[in-house]
Design a protein around this motif. Structure first.
Motif, PDB file in Angstrom:
ATOM      1  N   ARG A  34       0.773  -1.043   0.104  1.00 55.23           N
ATOM      2  CA  ARG A  34       0.050  -0.097   0.061  1.00 55.23           C
ATOM      3  C   ARG A  34       0.837   1.280   0.186  1.00 55.23           C
ATOM      4  NH1 ARG A  34      -3.943   0.158   4.618  1.00 55.23           N
ATOM      5  NH2 ARG A  34      -4.780   1.874   3.426  1.00 55.23           N
ATOM      6  N   VAL A  35       2.082   1.094   0.619  1.00 55.56           N
ATOM      7  CA  VAL A  35       2.978   2.335   0.758  1.00 55.56           C
ATOM      8  C   VAL A  35       3.356   2.619  -1.027  1.00 55.56           C
ATOM      9  CG1 VAL A  35       5.155   3.140   1.097  1.00 55.56           C
ATOM     10  CG2 VAL A  35       3.820   1.787   2.899  1.00 55.56           C
ATOM     11  N   ARG A  36       3.594   1.428  -1.754  1.00 55.04           N
ATOM     12  CA  ARG A  36       4.066   1.755  -3.056  1.00 55.04           C
ATOM     13  C   ARG A  36       2.817   2.102  -3.779  1.00 55.04           C
ATOM     14  NH1 ARG A  36       6.662  -3.161  -1.777  1.00 55.04           N
ATOM     15  NH2 ARG A  36       4.683  -4.488  -2.721  1.00 55.04           N
ATOM     16  N   ALA A  37       1.806   1.867  -3.371  1.00 53.88           N
ATOM     17  CA  ALA A  37       0.502   2.419  -4.296  1.00 53.88           C
ATOM     18  C   ALA A  37       0.442   3.778  -4.003  1.00 53.88           C
ATOM     19  CB  ALA A  37      -0.839   1.423  -3.827  1.00 53.88           C
ATOM     20  N   LEU A  38       0.562   4.342  -2.694  1.00 56.82           N
ATOM     21  CA  LEU A  38       0.433   5.604  -2.329  1.00 56.82           C
ATOM     22  C   LEU A  38       1.671   6.554  -2.903  1.00 56.82           C
ATOM     23  CD1 LEU A  38      -0.727   5.093   1.256  1.00 56.82           C
ATOM     24  CD2 LEU A  38      -2.197   6.426  -0.463  1.00 56.82           C
ATOM     25  N   ALA A  39       2.580   5.938  -2.922  1.00 58.85           N
ATOM     26  CA  ALA A  39       3.926   6.779  -3.750  1.00 58.85           C
ATOM     27  C   ALA A  39       3.341   6.890  -5.186  1.00 58.85           C
ATOM     28  CB  ALA A  39       4.963   5.771  -3.502  1.00 58.85           C
ATOM     29  N   ASP A  40       2.915   5.745  -5.822  1.00 59.47           N
ATOM     30  CA  ASP A  40       2.611   5.910  -7.247  1.00 59.47           C
ATOM     31  C   ASP A  40       1.341   6.879  -7.374  1.00 59.47           C
ATOM     32  OD1 ASP A  40       4.577   4.165  -7.697  1.00 59.47           O
ATOM     33  OD2 ASP A  40       3.147   2.434  -7.923  1.00 59.47           O
ATOM     34  N   LYS A  41       0.296   6.925  -6.651  1.00 59.27           N
ATOM     35  CA  LYS A  41      -0.615   7.958  -6.543  1.00 59.27           C
ATOM     36  C   LYS A  41      -0.323   9.404  -6.679  1.00 59.27           C
ATOM     37  CE  LYS A  41      -4.209   9.736  -3.658  1.00 59.27           C
ATOM     38  NZ  LYS A  41      -4.952   9.615  -2.406  1.00 59.27           N
ATOM     39  N   TYR A  42       0.659   9.585  -5.406  1.00 61.41           N
ATOM     40  CA  TYR A  42       1.096  11.040  -5.283  1.00 61.41           C
ATOM     41  C   TYR A  42       2.111  11.295  -6.251  1.00 61.41           C
ATOM     42  CZ  TYR A  42      -1.196  11.208  -0.907  1.00 61.41           C
ATOM     43  OH  TYR A  42      -2.202  11.175   0.182  1.00 61.41           O
ATOM     44  N   ALA A  43       2.895  10.611  -6.972  1.00 65.07           N
ATOM     45  CA  ALA A  43       3.751  10.590  -8.084  1.00 65.07           C
ATOM     46  C   ALA A  43       2.843  11.183  -9.167  1.00 65.07           C
ATOM     47  CB  ALA A  43       4.626   9.477  -8.467  1.00 65.07           C
ATOM     48  N   GLU A  44       1.547  10.480  -9.543  1.00 59.92           N
ATOM     49  CA  GLU A  44       0.782  10.793 -10.537  1.00 59.92           C
ATOM     50  C   GLU A  44       0.371  12.296 -10.477  1.00 59.92           C
ATOM     51  OE1 GLU A  44       0.386   9.756 -13.490  1.00 59.92           O
ATOM     52  OE2 GLU A  44      -1.310  10.813 -14.027  1.00 59.92           O
ATOM     53  N   LEU A  45      -0.412  12.397  -9.350  1.00 57.86           N
ATOM     54  CA  LEU A  45      -0.805  13.539  -8.786  1.00 57.86           C
ATOM     55  C   LEU A  45       0.249  14.821  -9.199  1.00 57.86           C
ATOM     56  CD1 LEU A  45      -2.801  12.970  -5.541  1.00 57.86           C
ATOM     57  CD2 LEU A  45      -3.734  13.070  -7.709  1.00 57.86           C
ATOM     58  N   ARG A  46       1.366  14.642  -8.530  1.00 52.83           N
ATOM     59  CA  ARG A  46       2.540  15.701  -8.818  1.00 52.83           C
ATOM     60  C   ARG A  46       2.802  15.686 -10.339  1.00 52.83           C
ATOM     61  NH1 ARG A  46       6.329  16.819  -4.411  1.00 52.83           N
ATOM     62  NH2 ARG A  46       4.969  16.128  -2.545  1.00 52.83           N
ATOM     63  N   ARG A  47       2.667  14.874 -11.312  1.00 52.38           N
ATOM     64  CA  ARG A  47       2.808  14.830 -12.473  1.00 52.38           C
ATOM     65  C   ARG A  47       2.007  15.644 -13.490  1.00 52.38           C
ATOM     66  NH1 ARG A  47       5.339   9.893 -12.632  1.00 52.38           N
ATOM     67  NH2 ARG A  47       3.296   8.762 -12.261  1.00 52.38           N
ATOM     68  N   ARG A  48       0.603  15.439 -12.846  1.00 57.73           N
ATOM     69  CA  ARG A  48      -0.673  16.427 -13.515  1.00 57.73           C
ATOM     70  C   ARG A  48      -0.433  17.717 -13.302  1.00 57.73           C
ATOM     71  NH1 ARG A  48      -6.394  14.097 -11.875  1.00 57.73           N
ATOM     72  NH2 ARG A  48      -6.720  15.754 -13.237  1.00 57.73           N
ATOM     73  N   VAL A  49       0.038  18.044 -11.975  1.00 53.52           N
ATOM     74  CA  VAL A  49       0.236  19.370 -11.558  1.00 53.52           C
ATOM     75  C   VAL A  49       1.333  20.194 -12.447  1.00 53.52           C
ATOM     76  CG1 VAL A  49       0.996  21.040  -9.808  1.00 53.52           C
ATOM     77  CG2 VAL A  49      -0.640  19.389  -9.091  1.00 53.52           C
ATOM     78  N   SER A  50       2.436  19.371 -12.699  1.00 53.91           N
ATOM     79  CA  SER A  50       3.547  19.880 -13.474  1.00 53.91           C
ATOM     80  C   SER A  50       3.469  19.726 -14.935  1.00 53.91           C
ATOM     81  CB  SER A  50       4.764  19.043 -12.872  1.00 53.91           C
ATOM     82  OG  SER A  50       4.978  19.197 -11.657  1.00 53.91           O
ATOM     83  N   SER A  51       2.515  18.997 -15.529  1.00 58.60           N
ATOM     84  CA  SER A  51       2.401  18.958 -16.846  1.00 58.60           C
ATOM     85  C   SER A  51       1.775  20.148 -17.372  1.00 58.60           C
ATOM     86  CB  SER A  51       1.610  17.720 -17.455  1.00 58.60           C
ATOM     87  OG  SER A  51       0.417  17.867 -16.841  1.00 58.60           O
ATOM     88  N   PRO A  52       2.052  20.514 -18.673  1.00 60.73           N
ATOM     89  CA  PRO A  52       1.351  21.680 -19.353  1.00 60.73           C
ATOM     90  C   PRO A  52      -0.309  21.314 -19.413  1.00 60.73           C
ATOM     91  CG  PRO A  52       2.823  20.508 -20.775  1.00 60.73           C
ATOM     92  CD  PRO A  52       2.972  19.867 -19.616  1.00 60.73           C
ATOM     93  N   ILE A  53      -1.095  22.214 -19.334  1.00 55.34           N
ATOM     94  CA  ILE A  53      -2.417  21.724 -19.417  1.00 55.34           C
ATOM     95  C   ILE A  53      -2.991  20.931 -20.360  1.00 55.34           C
ATOM     96  CG2 ILE A  53      -4.764  22.840 -19.240  1.00 55.34           C
ATOM     97  CD1 ILE A  53      -3.492  25.280 -18.060  1.00 55.34           C
TER      98      ILE A  53
END
Lengths: 292, 292
Positions: free
Chosen positions: B273-292
């Motif tokens: 579950r730690v790994r799954a959460l890490a992946d989730k937050y990585a994805e959220l950060r990617r969405r924030v950082s990507s151009p619209i």
């Protein structure tokens, strides 16, 4: 017959001193005997009386009592006729010299253990440890010195090392777990060695030795033989600081199982020799305390 | 379009604060979004811009970045038309409430682990640990709180506990080795949980966990899920204090092998579950950082 004023002054100084290391304190304590040498007709009972007072002055500072008892018995052995004055000065100075030189002998013995460059972890401010580190300075990759709360004596050792050109890093106490993987040898002094080979030293020694054990690092304690505790009774550990907040011990006991090697002025101090020394000092203390 | 002045003030406060715990800081950070709600026509790009600034403000305070990224993505998901103002306030407050309530849920989960009176060792001043200790106050035989140099936050936890009637003893850091035999459970908070399950927390956690392991004592870390680090990259540990003397780290990493159980608001936080959460937050950060 009363004690010379200077002897009583030394007693008071020994009682109050919180700066000298254990051996320094023992050397100072032996100064209390010297004024007796200038008295005509100093008797065995006066000598024993002074020694008994020294034994009570800092009971947890084992080497003060051991050194005093040993000196007293040596003088008594020389002076069969009950007149001890003429032996006091020579024996006291011999004994003080022996105590002072032990440090260098320990450094020699420790130096034999180090056959390649190492990183060392230590704490507090042991003069014997300082001597050991200076002796192997050409084989020191790094020295980590823990700050050593309460007291922060690590700061003094660190600056002492720097003065003599030994590169070192002063580290917070609780970094011990993270730092240990970078360490080859934990080198610690001793305030007392118990009959079972466990070691009384500044608070944190127990933790450092356990962490070293877990990480497979070598743990050396260095101790002059005069630090062996003469009895099986549980030692009452001196609490030096009390900041009005909770529980502030100053010493701890590292069980023998975590002590890789105990090094004294003759080399390794094996458990059977610790027991023999404990018995020797117990006997010397008995002689001092017994009626003439 | 520029950011509202109040948002920038919050950013500065988050940057400078050295008093709030990690979750408290995350809750504060989310306040930066609220002034955007009062603006007509706040765009996704403005929202993302503010979130990116928050991600950079305290990069080692993982939950600040995670919570900001999560809030940003939630608002974006609601506002398909690119006009986000109306969702900001409700989502920010929902998220803040979730962060605040997590502590109580963790205390409930921890409480299930304690079926008899225990002695607990802790260090530093985690609000989550405080909540856990208050929850099991009827089953506490003793609480040892390490002073926690550098910072000495143990003093605050100790007085906080005393105020709520939980008997405790403030102890010097290096007493950990001697005290552990008297302890049943080591209970520690977390600043971040790494993808491999190891835990970043106040300096000394590593040492305490290792000593507990050696003595066969249970080690619990308590951490809100939002503290899971999104990446495999090595974490740069924040150094908070520097007294001009040597090496003063503020955090350490306890390897997963020394963590008996990691408890989050849902109960045990297992490695997968730690790994799954890490992946989730990585994805959220990617969405924030990507151009619209």
């Amino acid at each position: 017959m009363r004690y010379p004023r200077r002897s009583l002054e030394v007693l008071r100084e020994v009682e109050r001193d919180r700066r000298l290391g254990a051996i320094g304190l023992a050397v100072k304590a032996l100064d209390a005997f010297k004024p007796l040498a200038e008295r005509e007709g100093t008797s065995v009972s006066l000598l024993k009386g002074l020694t008994k007072r020294l034994l009570k002055t800092r009971p947890t500072m084992i080497c003060v009592g051991n050194a005093s008892a040993e000196l007293c018995c040596r003088i008594m052995d020389k002076a069969k006729d009950g007149e001890v004055s003429e032996y006091i000065l020579r024996e006291a100075e011999r004994m003080q010299k022996r105590l002072v030189l032990a440090k260098a002998a320990i450094a020699d013995a420790f130096s034999q253990e180090v056959d390649r460059p190492i990183a060392v972890y230590t704490l507090s401010n042991s003069q014997t440890v300082l001597e050991c580190l200076k002796r192997i300075r050409d084989r020191l990759e790094q020295v980590f010195v823990a700050l050593s709360d309460p007291g922060h004596e690590g700061r003094d050792l660190s600056s002492e090392l720097s003065k003599t050109g030994v590169r070192n890093l002063l580290v917070p106490d609780m970094a011990v777990g993270s730092i240990m993987p970078k360490v080859d040898v934990v080198l610690l002094g001793a305030d007392a060695v118990l009959k079972d080979g466990s070691v009384v030293n500044k608070l944190g020694s127990n933790t450092a030795a356990k962490i070293a054990y877990l990480e497979g690092r070598r743990v050396y304690f260095v101790a002059e033989k005069v630090k062996v505790h003469p009895s099986d009774e549980e030692l009452r550990l001196e609490v030096r600081f009390s900041k009005g907040e909770g529980y502030v011990p100053f010493f701890d006991v590292t069980p023998y199982g975590y002590v890789q090697k105990l090094i004294c002025e003759d080399g390794e101090l094996e458990p059977y020799r610790v027991r023999a020394l404990a018995d020797k000092y117990a006997e010397l203390r008995r002689r001092v305390s017994s009626p003439i």
